[in-house]
Each structure stands twice: as structure tokens, then as C-alpha cells.
Design a protein around this motif. Sequence first.
Motif, mmCIF file in Angstrom:
data_model
loop_
_atom_site.group_PDB
_atom_site.id
_atom_site.type_symbol
_atom_site.label_atom_id
_atom_site.label_comp_id
_atom_site.label_asym_id
_atom_site.label_seq_id
_atom_site.Cartn_x
_atom_site.Cartn_y
_atom_site.Cartn_z
ATOM 1 N N ALA A 13 -28.403 2.521 9.882
ATOM 2 C CA ALA A 13 -29.019 1.589 9.370
ATOM 3 C C ALA A 13 -29.790 2.191 8.033
ATOM 4 C CB ALA A 13 -30.042 1.239 10.181
ATOM 5 N N ALA A 14 -30.301 3.084 7.850
ATOM 6 C CA ALA A 14 -30.985 3.156 6.880
ATOM 7 C C ALA A 14 -29.952 4.043 5.723
ATOM 8 C CB ALA A 14 -31.523 5.273 7.156
ATOM 9 N N GLY A 15 -28.451 4.692 6.159
ATOM 10 C CA GLY A 15 -27.543 4.589 5.099
ATOM 11 C C GLY A 15 -27.506 5.314 4.406
ATOM 12 N N ASP A 16 -28.507 6.440 4.404
ATOM 13 C CA ASP A 16 -29.170 7.683 3.322
ATOM 14 C C ASP A 16 -28.030 8.638 3.473
ATOM 15 O OD1 ASP A 16 -29.447 9.265 1.207
ATOM 16 O OD2 ASP A 16 -31.424 8.181 0.771
ATOM 17 N N ALA A 17 -27.053 9.101 3.302
ATOM 18 C CA ALA A 17 -25.795 10.512 3.743
ATOM 19 C C ALA A 17 -27.086 11.781 3.209
ATOM 20 C CB ALA A 17 -24.871 10.338 2.636
ATOM 21 N N GLU A 18 -28.075 11.857 2.665
ATOM 22 C CA GLU A 18 -28.828 12.858 1.657
ATOM 23 C C GLU A 18 -29.750 12.761 2.767
ATOM 24 O OE1 GLU A 18 -30.440 16.259 0.421
ATOM 25 O OE2 GLU A 18 -28.552 15.225 0.352
ATOM 26 N N LEU A 19 -30.207 11.972 4.055
ATOM 27 C CA LEU A 19 -31.316 11.965 4.421
ATOM 28 C C LEU A 19 -30.428 12.331 5.451
ATOM 29 C CD1 LEU A 19 -34.507 10.658 4.814
ATOM 30 C CD2 LEU A 19 -33.295 8.542 6.010
ATOM 31 N N VAL A 20 -29.384 11.685 6.138
ATOM 32 C CA VAL A 20 -29.080 12.898 7.162
ATOM 33 C C VAL A 20 -28.995 14.094 6.839
ATOM 34 C CG1 VAL A 20 -26.673 12.660 8.888
ATOM 35 C CG2 VAL A 20 -27.766 10.410 8.089
ATOM 36 N N ARG A 21 -28.400 15.006 5.905
ATOM 37 C CA ARG A 21 -28.538 15.877 6.212
ATOM 38 C C ARG A 21 -29.913 16.257 5.810
ATOM 39 N NH1 ARG A 21 -29.240 20.123 3.353
ATOM 40 N NH2 ARG A 21 -31.059 18.517 1.670
ATOM 41 N N GLU A 22 -30.359 16.035 5.222
ATOM 42 C CA GLU A 22 -31.992 16.438 5.966
ATOM 43 C C GLU A 22 -32.785 16.084 6.844
ATOM 44 O OE1 GLU A 22 -36.575 15.472 4.416
ATOM 45 O OE2 GLU A 22 -34.579 14.165 4.116
ATOM 46 N N GLN A 23 -32.017 15.238 7.534
ATOM 47 C CA GLN A 23 -32.713 15.649 9.277
ATOM 48 C C GLN A 23 -32.046 16.374 9.666
ATOM 49 O OE1 GLN A 23 -30.618 12.921 11.307
ATOM 50 N NE2 GLN A 23 -31.547 12.661 13.046
ATOM 51 N N ALA A 24 -30.561 16.415 9.787
ATOM 52 C CA ALA A 24 -29.213 18.017 10.534
ATOM 53 C C ALA A 24 -30.025 18.670 9.534
ATOM 54 C CB ALA A 24 -27.794 17.860 10.121
ATOM 55 N N ASP A 25 -30.653 19.326 8.242
ATOM 56 C CA ASP A 25 -31.015 20.306 8.284
ATOM 57 C C ASP A 25 -32.060 20.594 8.722
ATOM 58 O OD1 ASP A 25 -31.358 22.675 6.677
ATOM 59 O OD2 ASP A 25 -33.036 21.777 5.981
ATOM 60 N N ILE A 26 -33.342 19.950 9.391
ATOM 61 C CA ILE A 26 -34.644 20.471 10.091
ATOM 62 C C ILE A 26 -33.998 20.258 11.643
ATOM 63 C CG2 ILE A 26 -36.715 18.908 11.111
ATOM 64 C CD1 ILE A 26 -35.894 18.118 8.224
ATOM 65 N N VAL A 27 -32.900 19.654 12.178
ATOM 66 C CA VAL A 27 -32.143 20.060 13.256
ATOM 67 C C VAL A 27 -31.917 21.888 13.722
ATOM 68 C CG1 VAL A 27 -31.016 20.435 14.692
ATOM 69 C CG2 VAL A 27 -32.801 17.509 13.407
ATOM 70 N N ARG A 28 -31.172 22.106 12.771
ATOM 71 C CA ARG A 28 -31.206 22.865 12.824
ATOM 72 C C ARG A 28 -32.181 24.190 12.337
ATOM 73 N NH1 ARG A 28 -30.853 27.012 8.778
ATOM 74 N NH2 ARG A 28 -31.733 25.465 7.536
ATOM 75 N N ARG A 29 -32.754 24.127 11.990
ATOM 76 C CA ARG A 29 -34.375 24.856 11.630
ATOM 77 C C ARG A 29 -35.045 25.222 13.226
ATOM 78 N NH1 ARG A 29 -37.629 23.140 6.492
ATOM 79 N NH2 ARG A 29 -36.020 21.456 6.354
#
Length: 579
Positions: A127-143
Motif C-alpha cells: 500500500a505504501a508502494g515505495d521500493a526504497e522503503l521496502v529495501r530499508e525495511q528488509a535491511d533493518i530486518v537483516r540487521r
Amino acid sequence: MALLPYQDPGVPVEARVDDLIARMTPQEKAGLLFHPPIAQGPDGTLSDATERLVGELGLSHFNVHKLADPRTTAQWHNRLQERAADTRLGIPVTLSSDPRHAFTDNPLASVFAGDFSRWPEFIGMAAAGDAELVREQADIVRREYLAVGLRVALHPMADLATEPRWARISGTFGEDAHLAARLVAAYVKGLQGETLGPDSVAAMTKHFPGGGPQLDGEDPHFSYGREQVYPGGMFEHHLIPFEAAFAAGGSQIMPYYGLPVGTEYEEVGFCFNADVIRDLLRGSYGFDGIVCADWNVLTAKSLGPVDIEARGWGVEELDVPDRVVKALEAGVDQFGGESCAPVVVDLLESGRLTADRVDRSVRRVLREKFRLGLFDERRYVDPDAAEAVVGHAEHRARGLDAQRRSTVLLTNRGETPALPLADGLRVYVERIDPDVAAGYAGEIVADPAQADVAVLRVNAPFEPRDGFMESMFRQGSLEFPDAERDRLLAIAAAVPTVVVLQLDRPAVATELAGACAALLADFGAEDGAVLDVVFGRHTPTAKLPFDMPSSMRAVRESRPDVPFDTAEPVFRFGHGLTY
């Protein structure tokens, strides 16, 4: 003491793999093909089952569910790695996890966030539709995963939400294949980086070749939901997000339980399906990463009073050894939820499996352990760092912002729109913490008749099912039960009412949309994030990630494999207002 070649970080990965495979017994190789759950013991000790799994069976891939606090989890992880280091070859453990950064608490699909930062469900990120936000989320999940030793994410889901009744929609990136493809690629990159390495979390993208087109919307965790159907002939359309995962370098794939009906492919569950795994995934796409069968396709399980049937759809007549052979010959490398290593040993000894076939899977599994640094600097984690990183204030703030950014404003009625609400109002709330609401309203009242406005958080409707496992899935009708619909409409008739629908699937909310002053959709959000939108502290920008059907008749008449196929939906994909 001189290092053996496989122990030497200076030796190239493939040479290390070659050296280690040459030293392994059939029992040690068999152990790498299984990926069962493992539990922490009290206070981060090793559970009673660990010695059998690691010491006796030689298993080294495990899926974790409930975890203690980050420090205790890190300490437990290190004890587990120490036990693995004491085995003959010292092969390190790889731990995996279902999603644990959102609001769902469903051991079959995701795990409650607990100490981890909390984000919207995946459908909210769509719904937010922002690929950069999704990449940031996954990076935080990664950390946060790295900090406690989790090295494989059993996500993202690249499935498409083309059947509105399907219970797994909240884990998808929505109904549109191209939006889902962009977000799947961003998520994989956020987890793995540009290449898989010691700072990566491996992404196990699921559920190839696309769950979602389920007959009547039922889920293949259950025998009555085993059929995937393609009346619109759109099997290939569901591959689009997986192609994005391949291009992004996703290292693992999980096939789903379902079996294809009425296609050119064999009518057996996808992990047993050579047409789909060997020919399409391995052959046409050239995928050479790990393929892990979804959980419990070989054996039934008893979890206390609950019995879980083996989900070997289409191969029910095969015994466990025959299922193992069929899946491995189809191209599978690992079996999730299973610990049947002795079966593989027996198959090798009898000649029904060749050493070469087992070695191909062992090579893929070992290659990834080396690339992730598990034999070297990444075997152990720092408990102090785990405590500092998991749920860090900045991570929580970014998750909260994503919750706001995922909230969709569907309607805002009146010549003077109802939203944003003004300060100082008397507000009646339901399913909202009154203490949180008090920070926004002039007064919180206990009776709608005393209120200037009502703000109601409402779950999307579903049909409760009997049974332990069925109760975890929100399935069936998308219509509100009559009594609940009438109750909500009565409040809306008595006082201007703002309804916030939490949509883990689409809902038939036609009457509600026409009666309330404003209708919003959230996809996993704290009360404060929702109220920030309602009271104008955040301007809504999100867009609906799927169509909202007008009736259950329209749903029943739609084709499960075809996107945007319900007649005259109340709200279209991409709809979303602002102010």
C-alpha cells in the motif's frame, strides 16, 4: 595445528566445499537435507531435543519460532553453534525464521514481533508502494536477524493476491504482479545485499510457482484447499514476481503445497513436481540455489493434542521413502519441518538414491554456509550487540513511520470532509487504547451518544473454522456477519463515524463505506499511527494494494488466477485519497 582446506578462509569457496564433501559420511550428508524446528531451552539453554538433532542425526538447519529476549537468544545461538562445532566435522548451524517484524502472531506464517521492530504487514508495504522503503525495511530486518544469529528469512512471499478469500494475502505484496515484482526485488536486495555474503540474510522466496490461485480461496495447508486452478490461463503471470527475485539474486526458493489442476503440469504438490521444479525452475530459469520443500510434506506430526497431517498432496499413496525420492528427483534440496535423515541413508545404501544426486544438494547447502561466513567470522554473535540492535529506537521509529505511510484513506464524506478530525472533540473509540486516544481527543467518552465522533478499529471479516490449525487462518466469506454489520451501521447512523478496517484480506464493506463519515484501511499499525492519520498529524498517501469487491457473488464468479477480476469493485487497486 594446520587447518584443513575446508576450514581455511583463504581457500576459495568451491574448493572448500569439494574438500568437505569428500570427508563426509552418508549420515552427515543426509543431515544437511532436513530443516526442522528447534526450540530454546529455559534461559537460553539447549533443549533436550538438541542433542538428538545435532549430535545424533547431524542436522544443521533449523527453523525457530518463539524466542526469548535478544541477549538470551544470542547466548542460546552461541551454545548451539558450540555444540555443532564439537561434531566430527564441526559443520555450523543455519537458523531460519518466518517473518517476525509485523503484527500477525501465526506460527504457520509469521511470528509476533516481540522485541523486534514492528512494521506493517507485507501487504501494507505494498500500500505504501515505495521500493526504497521496502529495501530499508528488509535491511533493518537483516540487521536485527544477524544480531541474534538468524541467517535465513523464510520470506518474502512473491505470491499474488488474485483470490480475495485466500488467507495468506497479508504476507503478499498485493494483486498487481509488476508492483509485487518491484517490491520483492527490493526486499531480497535489502536482506542479501548485491551478493550473498557474511553480512547477508539469505532470502527464501516463496511459494513457487505462485500460491494465490486457490480453488474457492482455500489454503493448501489443509487437504480441502490443495487445488490450485487457472481458469484464466494465467499460470505464467504468477511467475513475474519470482523472476524479479531471481534477478535480484535470491538464494533460496520454497515451493508451495498446492497441486496444479487442469494445466500441462503433473497434478502433484509442487515440491514433488519435476515439471515445475526440475524443468521450469532449474531448467528454464537456471536456478541453482537451494530449493526447500514447505513444512511437513513427508510425515504427519503430533504437537501435543494437535495432529498435523502430512501435506503430500497428490502423492498420498507414497510412503516416506518414495516421497523423498520423488521430491529429490524433482529438484528439491531440503525438507522443511522434517528430520528423516535415516531415510536418506537407507535409500543410499539400497541404491534408490545415488551419491551424486545427494551430493548436488549437499553442495548447494554447504556453499551457502560458506558464503554466509558461518564457518568463519559469522559462526558466533555478540549478546551485547544483539541487545543494542534488536528493536533499536531508530528501527522502531522507521517502522512506525511505515505504518502511517501504509494507511489508506478510502472515503472522506461531506461538503466539509470528516477528516482530519479537529482537536478538542469528544470521541468514542473501539479497539483503540483510550490512553493513547486521550492524547488526540478533547475527551474520551464511553457512549457513542455522548460523542462528537466515533473512531472504530474493525477487523476484516472472516469465517472462524474449527480446529487448532484452521483457527489460525482467516478464511472464507469476506462479508461481515449480519449482527456485526448492523451494529456498526447503527453507530454510524447515531454519530459521525470513522471506521478503520484492518485488512489482512479484502473485505466486502459496501454498506459500511456508504454509511460512515470516513473509511480507512490499515494493514498492521499501532493505535498512534492510525490516529496520526485520523487527526491530520500525517497526511495519507497510500494506495489500495488490491481491489475491494462489492459482493461475495462477485468474488465467487471471479477467476482465482486472474487479477482484478471481480465485477464492479467498490474500490479499485490504486485507490487512495489524501488531504
